[in-house]
Each structure stands twice: as C-alpha cells, then as structure tokens.
Design a protein around this motif. Structure first.
Motif, PDB file in Angstrom:
ATOM      1  N   ALA A 273       0.775  -1.022  -0.102  1.00 10.57           N
ATOM      2  CA  ALA A 273       0.055   0.128   0.151  1.00 10.57           C
ATOM      3  C   ALA A 273       0.701   1.239  -0.013  1.00 10.57           C
ATOM      4  N   ILE A 274       0.230   2.190  -0.619  1.00 12.47           N
ATOM      5  CA  ILE A 274       0.825   3.846  -0.512  1.00 12.47           C
ATOM      6  C   ILE A 274      -0.134   4.536   0.014  1.00 12.47           C
ATOM      7  N   ILE A 275       0.100   5.056   1.157  1.00 14.31           N
ATOM      8  CA  ILE A 275      -0.780   5.910   1.965  1.00 14.31           C
ATOM      9  C   ILE A 275      -0.159   7.303   2.223  1.00 14.31           C
ATOM     10  N   ASP A 276      -1.071   8.351   2.183  1.00 16.79           N
ATOM     11  CA  ASP A 276      -0.827   9.790   2.293  1.00 16.79           C
ATOM     12  C   ASP A 276      -0.608   9.994   3.761  1.00 16.79           C
ATOM     13  N   HIS A 277       0.887  10.634   4.273  1.00 19.70           N
ATOM     14  CA  HIS A 277       1.204  10.691   5.437  1.00 19.70           C
ATOM     15  C   HIS A 277       0.135  11.585   6.264  1.00 19.70           C
ATOM     16  N   SER A 278      -0.539  12.300   5.805  1.00 19.94           N
ATOM     17  CA  SER A 278      -1.697  13.204   6.550  1.00 19.94           C
ATOM     18  C   SER A 278      -2.672  12.354   7.252  1.00 19.94           C
ATOM     19  N   LEU A 279      -2.925  11.017   6.562  1.00 22.11           N
ATOM     20  CA  LEU A 279      -3.858  10.216   6.997  1.00 22.11           C
ATOM     21  C   LEU A 279      -3.540   9.221   8.330  1.00 22.11           C
ATOM     22  N   VAL A 280      -2.111   9.381   8.649  1.00 20.59           N
ATOM     23  CA  VAL A 280      -1.643   8.538   9.538  1.00 20.59           C
ATOM     24  C   VAL A 280      -2.428   8.822  11.231  1.00 20.59           C
ATOM     25  N   SER A 281      -2.509   9.931  11.214  1.00 21.58           N
ATOM     26  CA  SER A 281      -3.201  10.263  12.538  1.00 21.58           C
ATOM     27  C   SER A 281      -4.700  10.112  12.750  1.00 21.58           C
ATOM     28  N   SER A 282      -5.118  10.060  11.588  1.00 19.48           N
ATOM     29  CA  SER A 282      -6.721   9.623  11.538  1.00 19.48           C
ATOM     30  C   SER A 282      -7.063   8.179  11.709  1.00 19.48           C
ATOM     31  N   SER A 283      -5.960   7.382  11.898  1.00 22.94           N
ATOM     32  CA  SER A 283      -6.297   5.977  11.856  1.00 22.94           C
ATOM     33  C   SER A 283      -5.372   5.328  13.009  1.00 22.94           C
TER      34      SER A 283
END
Length: 93
Positions: A18-28
């Motif tokens: 997977a490739i995930i936007d770094h800004s989404l880390v804190s939301s999960s």
C-alpha cells in the motif's frame, strides 16, 4: 521492476502492499499501531528531516517517503506501462 521512492531508496514494485498519504496516519489508530509495532521491530525506514509525504508499506518494511502519493503512483504506473510494451529493437546476430 523497481520504484525509486526518494531518499536513495529503491524497492521492488511487487513488494508494495500500500501507499498511504502521510496526513492520514493520525486519523487511523490501526495505522498508528502498525507503525509503532514495526518501529519496535526496527522495520521502519524514516524519511530525512521529517519530510515524509507518503508511507509505502511493503511485505517487510514501512518506508516514509518524501515524495507524494501521486508521484509514487505515477512511477509505479510508468513501470507497469513499460512492462507491457513490446520490444521492437533490432535483433543482432
């Protein structure tokens, strides 16, 4: 094929999960927990100077990339397109 993900890291494209936007880390909380556990196992490769824009998850490691998700996706798709092209070069005997 391989993908250059920044900071002199090149990974095998078939290993990418997977490739995930770094800004989404804190939301999960699940992603945060996964990264925390992988850090304990020393399987996280951090980006230089906290410049991460994307997180690349592979079979064995988690990479923090200074490149955007869009750029990484373009690079992965470019490799896929190159694999599908036929070789029309002249054969030398």
């Amino acid at each position: 094929m391989f993908i250059h993900i920044g900071d002199d890291h090149v990974i095998r494209s078939s290993d990418v999960v997977a490739i995930i936007d770094h800004s989404l880390v804190s939301s999960s909380s699940i992603i945060e927990e996964m990264i925390f556990n992988q850090r304990k196992n020393k399987q996280v490769v951090e980006a230089e100077e906290n410049s991460a824009k994307a997180i690349v998850i592979t079979n064995d490691f988690i990479y923090f990339s200074p490149l955007s998700v869009y750029t990484l996706k373009k690079r992965a798709n470019m490799m896929s397109t190159l694999n599908k092209l036929e070789d029309f070069s002249e054969e030398t005997e």
